[in-house]
Design a protein around this motif. Structure first.
Motif, mmCIF file in Angstrom:
data_model
loop_
_atom_site.group_PDB
_atom_site.id
_atom_site.type_symbol
_atom_site.label_atom_id
_atom_site.label_comp_id
_atom_site.label_asym_id
_atom_site.label_seq_id
_atom_site.Cartn_x
_atom_site.Cartn_y
_atom_site.Cartn_z
ATOM 1 N N ALA A 166 0.811 -1.215 0.000
ATOM 2 C CA ALA A 166 0.000 0.000 0.000
ATOM 3 C C ALA A 166 0.845 1.266 0.000
ATOM 4 O O ALA A 166 0.305 2.361 -0.143
ATOM 5 N N ASN A 167 2.157 1.145 0.186
ATOM 6 C CA ASN A 167 3.017 2.332 0.160
ATOM 7 C C ASN A 167 4.398 1.980 -0.356
ATOM 8 O O ASN A 167 4.830 0.831 -0.301
ATOM 9 N N ASN A 168 5.083 2.997 -0.854
ATOM 10 C CA ASN A 168 6.403 2.793 -1.449
ATOM 11 C C ASN A 168 7.465 2.419 -0.423
ATOM 12 O O ASN A 168 8.466 1.783 -0.781
ATOM 13 N N LEU A 169 7.267 2.808 0.824
ATOM 14 C CA LEU A 169 8.254 2.497 1.852
ATOM 15 C C LEU A 169 8.361 0.984 2.050
ATOM 16 O O LEU A 169 9.464 0.421 2.013
ATOM 17 N N LEU A 170 7.215 0.333 2.237
ATOM 18 C CA LEU A 170 7.216 -1.120 2.399
ATOM 19 C C LEU A 170 7.726 -1.805 1.136
ATOM 20 O O LEU A 170 8.580 -2.694 1.197
ATOM 21 N N GLY A 171 7.217 -1.380 -0.024
ATOM 22 C CA GLY A 171 7.628 -1.997 -1.277
ATOM 23 C C GLY A 171 9.117 -1.846 -1.526
ATOM 24 O O GLY A 171 9.787 -2.802 -1.941
ATOM 25 N N GLY A 172 9.655 -0.668 -1.259
ATOM 26 C CA GLY A 172 11.074 -0.435 -1.473
ATOM 27 C C GLY A 172 11.949 -1.273 -0.570
ATOM 28 O O GLY A 172 12.953 -1.853 -1.006
ATOM 29 N N LEU A 173 11.578 -1.355 0.698
ATOM 30 C CA LEU A 173 12.364 -2.147 1.647
ATOM 31 C C LEU A 173 12.341 -3.634 1.295
ATOM 32 O O LEU A 173 13.362 -4.319 1.399
ATOM 33 N N VAL A 174 11.171 -4.137 0.882
ATOM 34 C CA VAL A 174 11.068 -5.553 0.507
ATOM 35 C C VAL A 174 11.901 -5.837 -0.742
ATOM 36 O O VAL A 174 12.609 -6.860 -0.814
ATOM 37 N N LEU A 175 11.852 -4.943 -1.710
ATOM 38 C CA LEU A 175 12.641 -5.123 -2.927
ATOM 39 C C LEU A 175 14.143 -5.135 -2.628
ATOM 40 O O LEU A 175 14.876 -6.001 -3.121
ATOM 41 N N ILE A 176 14.589 -4.211 -1.805
ATOM 42 C CA ILE A 176 16.017 -4.155 -1.466
ATOM 43 C C ILE A 176 16.430 -5.400 -0.688
ATOM 44 O O ILE A 176 17.482 -6.002 -0.962
ATOM 45 N N GLY A 177 15.593 -5.817 0.265
ATOM 46 C CA GLY A 177 15.905 -7.024 1.037
ATOM 47 C C GLY A 177 15.992 -8.260 0.162
ATOM 48 O O GLY A 177 16.930 -9.070 0.283
ATOM 49 N N ALA A 178 15.031 -8.401 -0.760
ATOM 50 C CA ALA A 178 15.046 -9.558 -1.666
ATOM 51 C C ALA A 178 16.239 -9.500 -2.607
ATOM 52 O O ALA A 178 16.859 -10.527 -2.911
ATOM 53 N N GLY A 179 16.575 -8.292 -3.066
ATOM 54 C CA GLY A 179 17.714 -8.145 -3.970
ATOM 55 C C GLY A 179 19.036 -8.497 -3.309
ATOM 56 O O GLY A 179 19.874 -9.181 -3.892
ATOM 57 N N LEU A 180 19.210 -8.061 -2.060
ATOM 58 C CA LEU A 180 20.438 -8.383 -1.331
ATOM 59 C C LEU A 180 20.545 -9.879 -1.054
ATOM 60 O O LEU A 180 21.638 -10.455 -1.099
ATOM 61 N N TYR A 181 19.410 -10.506 -0.781
ATOM 62 C CA TYR A 181 19.429 -11.952 -0.510
ATOM 63 C C TYR A 181 19.935 -12.733 -1.717
ATOM 64 O O TYR A 181 20.572 -13.788 -1.561
ATOM 65 N N GLN A 182 19.684 -12.240 -2.916
ATOM 66 C CA GLN A 182 20.129 -12.924 -4.134
ATOM 67 C C GLN A 182 21.651 -13.059 -4.196
ATOM 68 O O GLN A 182 22.161 -13.874 -4.959
ATOM 69 N N TRP A 183 22.365 -12.269 -3.407
ATOM 70 C CA TRP A 183 23.825 -12.280 -3.426
ATOM 71 C C TRP A 183 24.429 -13.021 -2.237
ATOM 72 O O TRP A 183 25.655 -13.082 -2.098
ATOM 73 N N THR A 184 23.603 -13.591 -1.380
ATOM 74 C CA THR A 184 24.116 -14.215 -0.160
ATOM 75 C C THR A 184 24.611 -15.638 -0.414
ATOM 76 O O THR A 184 24.160 -16.317 -1.347
ATOM 77 N N PRO A 185 25.551 -16.126 0.437
ATOM 78 C CA PRO A 185 26.012 -17.521 0.321
ATOM 79 C C PRO A 185 24.880 -18.536 0.504
ATOM 80 O O PRO A 185 24.908 -19.606 -0.113
ATOM 81 N N LEU A 186 23.896 -18.218 1.346
ATOM 82 C CA LEU A 186 22.775 -19.134 1.553
ATOM 83 C C LEU A 186 21.982 -19.315 0.266
ATOM 84 O O LEU A 186 21.606 -20.440 -0.093
ATOM 85 N N LYS A 187 21.732 -18.216 -0.427
ATOM 86 C CA LYS A 187 21.039 -18.303 -1.712
ATOM 87 C C LYS A 187 21.839 -19.156 -2.694
ATOM 88 O O LYS A 187 21.291 -20.035 -3.374
ATOM 89 N N GLU A 188 23.145 -18.936 -2.738
ATOM 90 C CA GLU A 188 24.000 -19.679 -3.660
ATOM 91 C C GLU A 188 23.998 -21.173 -3.346
ATOM 92 O O GLU A 188 23.911 -22.010 -4.261
ATOM 93 N N ALA A 189 24.074 -21.519 -2.053
ATOM 94 C CA ALA A 189 24.100 -22.934 -1.661
ATOM 95 C C ALA A 189 22.783 -23.620 -1.991
ATOM 96 O O ALA A 189 22.762 -24.750 -2.497
ATOM 97 N N CYS A 190 21.675 -22.940 -1.695
ATOM 98 C CA CYS A 190 20.366 -23.535 -1.967
ATOM 99 C C CYS A 190 20.138 -23.675 -3.468
ATOM 100 O O CYS A 190 19.614 -24.696 -3.935
ATOM 101 N N LEU A 191 20.557 -22.670 -4.228
ATOM 102 C CA LEU A 191 20.381 -22.725 -5.678
ATOM 103 C C LEU A 191 21.205 -23.855 -6.279
ATOM 104 O O LEU A 191 20.754 -24.549 -7.200
ATOM 105 N N PHE A 192 22.409 -24.080 -5.757
ATOM 106 C CA PHE A 192 23.253 -25.164 -6.265
ATOM 107 C C PHE A 192 22.562 -26.516 -6.097
ATOM 108 O O PHE A 192 22.591 -27.358 -6.993
ATOM 109 N N ASN A 193 21.931 -26.741 -4.941
ATOM 110 C CA ASN A 193 21.238 -28.006 -4.704
ATOM 111 C C ASN A 193 20.023 -28.167 -5.604
ATOM 112 O O ASN A 193 19.619 -29.295 -5.906
#
Length: 301
Positions: free
Chosen positions: A181-208
């Motif tokens: 309902a607002n750009n603040l929530l949407g922006g924070l969720v987008l940034i959080g999801a984007g940063l997660y794409q670069w984490t070792p956990l994401k890489e390990a899970c994607l490899f499996n």
């Protein structure tokens, strides 16, 4: 007479180039052809079943989205219940148990529609090896047990997502179409999801998720018992949840019932898992999400 007959047969075999070894080879080749035909049949059946499951899921999503749009009517002050029956409630009213059940069912169907295509290679490998083991007299548990375990992980995620949606709606942070309902929530969720794409956990899970055979060997190999197959499927599903949960959270930004957004995220998940350079795709998408989130925060002031 016997010696004459045997000699004649030997002469015929010799003239035609057929020996005992070649006869044995023909028998083995025939057996291999039969096995390959069976495997192709099983592959076709499984692909057809998974395709039908995906189509049914998407058909239900289209039906629900059309019902919730209410022909473009102004739904200010109300929230729609994804039941396909035009049900709505005042936004200020608390959720009922039946509403929670409808939303949970919606999330489960959505996860089936989005995740089944990317899980197909793993399921086909399980079915192929299982058929070969069955022919050798060492059958595995049916492929359905493995698939059931995989879907169980996403059902658990759907329960968490439904609870999150309930909390966001109670805080009035979602629109009637279940978008931010607002750009603040949407922006924070987008940034959080984007940063997660670069984490070792994401890489390990994607490899499996990208290497089915490696995953299986690392977790004890194929299982012959039903509980073992269910557990193996559940473990694979948990890795997929670990790989994709942040992308699924983005549904709260673009709209849980926004079919184009659902399709875009589903295609991204598929590209990450099946492309040779899926990790690069994941990181590129992560960078895009961070930039989009930053833009939304700037717009929010």
């Amino acid at each position: 007479m016997f010696l004459l007959t045997t000699g004649c047969i030997g002469i015929i075999l010799a003239k035609t180039g057929i020996t005992r070894r070649s006869v044995g080879q023909i028998i083995r080749d025939d057996g291999a052809l039969v096995l390959e035909a069976i495997l192709r049949r099983d592959r076709a059946i499984i692909i057809a079943a998974l395709s039908l499951l995906t189509v049914l899921a998407w058909t239900d999503l289209i039906w629900l989205a059309d019902d919730m749009s209410m022909g473009g009517m102004d739904m200010t002050g109300f929230r729609m219940i994804p039941a396909g029956q035009g049900l709505m409630m005042p936004a200020s009213e608390p959720w009922t148990l039946i509403e929670f059940a409808y939303v949970l069912a919606m999330w489960v169907v959505m996860m089936i529609g989005m995740m089944t295509p990317s899980a197909t290679p793993m399921i086909l490998i399980y079915a192929r090896v299982g058929r070969q083991a069955a022919i050798e007299g060492k059958p595995f548990a049916a492929t359905a047990w493995f698939v059931g375990g995989y879907l169980l992980a996403w059902i658990a995620f759907s329960l968490v997502a439904t609870s999150a949606q309930w909390m966001l709606e109670r805080a009035m942070l979602l629109t009637p179409m279940m978008a931010s309902a607002n750009n603040l929530l949407g922006g924070l969720v987008l940034i959080g999801a984007g940063l997660y794409q670069w984490t070792p956990l994401k890489e390990a899970c994607l490899f499996n998720c990208q290497a089915p055979l490696t995953f299986i060997t690392r977790h004890g190999g194929f299982r012959g018992d039903q509980s073992g197959a269910l557990t193996l499927g559940l473990r694979h599903g948990l890795y997929c949840v670990g790989c994709c949960w942040a992308l699924m959270v983005l549904l709260f930004v673009g709209g849980v019932m926004n079919l184009f957004w659902i399709a875009a995220l589903g295609i991204l998940v598929l590209l990450e898992k099946v492309m040779p350079y899926g990790q690069i795709v994941a990181r590129f998408a992560g960078g895009f999400f961070v930039l989009a989130g930053a833009w939304m925060l700037i717009q929010n002031g």
